[in-house]
Design a protein around this motif. Structure first.
Motif, PDB file in Angstrom:
ATOM      1  N   GLY A  32      43.762  22.040  37.395  1.00  0.00           N
ATOM      2  CA  GLY A  32      42.909  22.040  38.488  1.00  0.00           C
ATOM      3  C   GLY A  32      42.133  20.910  40.106  1.00  0.00           C
ATOM      4  N   LEU A  33      43.267  20.604  40.488  1.00  0.00           N
ATOM      5  CA  LEU A  33      43.060  19.718  42.064  1.00  0.00           C
ATOM      6  C   LEU A  33      44.257  20.183  42.706  1.00  0.00           C
ATOM      7  CD1 LEU A  33      44.389  16.562  39.636  1.00  0.00           C
ATOM      8  CD2 LEU A  33      41.528  17.129  40.740  1.00  0.00           C
ATOM      9  N   TYR A  34      44.189  19.950  44.003  1.00  0.00           N
ATOM     10  CA  TYR A  34      44.471  20.510  45.301  1.00  0.00           C
ATOM     11  C   TYR A  34      44.698  19.156  45.826  1.00  0.00           C
ATOM     12  CZ  TYR A  34      44.965  23.011  49.535  1.00  0.00           C
ATOM     13  OH  TYR A  34      46.288  23.679  50.762  1.00  0.00           O
ATOM     14  N   CYS A  35      44.463  18.464  45.688  1.00  0.00           N
ATOM     15  CA  CYS A  35      44.872  16.961  46.414  1.00  0.00           C
ATOM     16  C   CYS A  35      44.817  17.312  48.005  1.00  0.00           C
ATOM     17  CB  CYS A  35      46.007  16.498  46.312  1.00  0.00           C
ATOM     18  SG  CYS A  35      46.704  16.035  44.841  1.00  0.00           S
ATOM     19  N   PRO A  36      43.983  17.295  48.322  1.00  0.00           N
ATOM     20  CA  PRO A  36      43.005  18.040  49.871  1.00  0.00           C
ATOM     21  C   PRO A  36      43.496  16.611  50.915  1.00  0.00           C
ATOM     22  CG  PRO A  36      40.947  17.452  48.808  1.00  0.00           C
ATOM     23  CD  PRO A  36      42.162  17.884  47.789  1.00  0.00           C
ATOM     24  N   TYR A  37      43.664  15.210  50.761  1.00  0.00           N
ATOM     25  CA  TYR A  37      43.518  14.759  52.020  1.00  0.00           C
ATOM     26  C   TYR A  37      44.069  14.151  51.638  1.00  0.00           C
ATOM     27  CZ  TYR A  37      38.491  15.546  51.852  1.00  0.00           C
ATOM     28  OH  TYR A  37      37.237  15.811  53.082  1.00  0.00           O
ATOM     29  N   GLN A  38      45.454  14.533  50.659  1.00  0.00           N
ATOM     30  CA  GLN A  38      46.859  14.254  50.496  1.00  0.00           C
ATOM     31  C   GLN A  38      48.118  14.687  51.658  1.00  0.00           C
ATOM     32  OE1 GLN A  38      48.911  13.953  46.162  1.00  0.00           O
ATOM     33  NE2 GLN A  38      50.370  15.336  47.364  1.00  0.00           N
ATOM     34  N   PRO A  39      48.945  14.116  52.217  1.00  0.00           N
ATOM     35  CA  PRO A  39      50.058  14.603  53.108  1.00  0.00           C
ATOM     36  C   PRO A  39      50.451  15.537  52.751  1.00  0.00           C
ATOM     37  CG  PRO A  39      49.847  12.142  53.729  1.00  0.00           C
ATOM     38  CD  PRO A  39      48.811  12.009  51.649  1.00  0.00           C
TER      39      PRO A  39
END
Length: 206
Positions: A32-39
């Motif tokens: 359920g996660l995309y981690c949008p602010y992860q480099p």
């Protein structure tokens, strides 16, 4: 709120993230996660761009091109194929450094290659005030601007932020525009939330 992931609800890039999901280019960074602010790492970039290009790596045999890319690594087939296709290169010490983070300037170079954009280096000023004329990826950044794939990280003055790390959210917008994918509004989102009309794809961490 809604859509595939819970951690990107309402952000500018969400419609393009959904478009990548629909195209089978991403399944996120966890349940359920995309981690949008992860480099983005070099390993992740290899996977993203090969999926974008529609390159199948499922049946590839391990070739051992790099000393730091083990056969057991999930990214091994993507890294090796990206290297063989000339999309991404390794380092002089025979490493790939899969966990190294990718800056926006290098990403532009890789994306232009994946999209088949052949650019020739010539010493001239960039459209962007913070992109030096002599930097090797200057023509790639400029080409993405000409194709309306990037609007930069600032409009006044026009800047690209070439040395900033590219975040997973930004990458989704870049790839979506590069593939001419239609942004997909998730359930519950307002019709005014759109990426196509924004002036920047830059999302600072936080």
């Amino acid at each position: 709120p809604g859509g595939t992931f819970t951690d990107d609800d309402g952000i500018t890039h969400e419609p393009y993230i959904e478009a990548l999901v629909a195209r089978g280019i991403t399944n996120g960074c966890g349940p359920g996660l995309y981690c949008p602010y992860q480099p983005v790492t070099r390993a992740e970039l290899a996977a993203f761009v090969l999926r974008t290009a529609g390159t199948n790596v499922d049946s590839r045999a391990y070739a051992g091109h790099f000393s730091d890319v083990p056969a057991s690594g999930w990214y091994a087939p993507y890294v090796e194929r990206a290297y063989e296709l000339g999309i991404m290169a390794g380092y002089d010490d025979s490493t790939f450094q899969p966990n190294e983070l990718v800056i926006r300037g290098v990403f532009a170079e890789v994306l232009a290659s994946v999209l088949g954009e052949e650019v020739e280096f010539e010493l001239r000023d960039s459209y962007f005030s913070d992109v030096p004329a002599a930097i090797r990826y200057r023509p790639h950044i400029d080409r993405l601007y000409e194709l309306e794939i990037t609007n930069g990280c600032s409009s006044a003055p026009l800047m690209y932020c070439p040395n900033e790390y590219i975040m997973r959210a930004q990458l989704a917008t870049f790839l979506g525009r590069g593939l001419n994918l239609a942004p997909i509004l998730p359930p519950g989102a307002t019709t005014t939330t759109t990426v196509a009309t924004t002036t920047t794809e830059y999302c600072p961490p936080g």
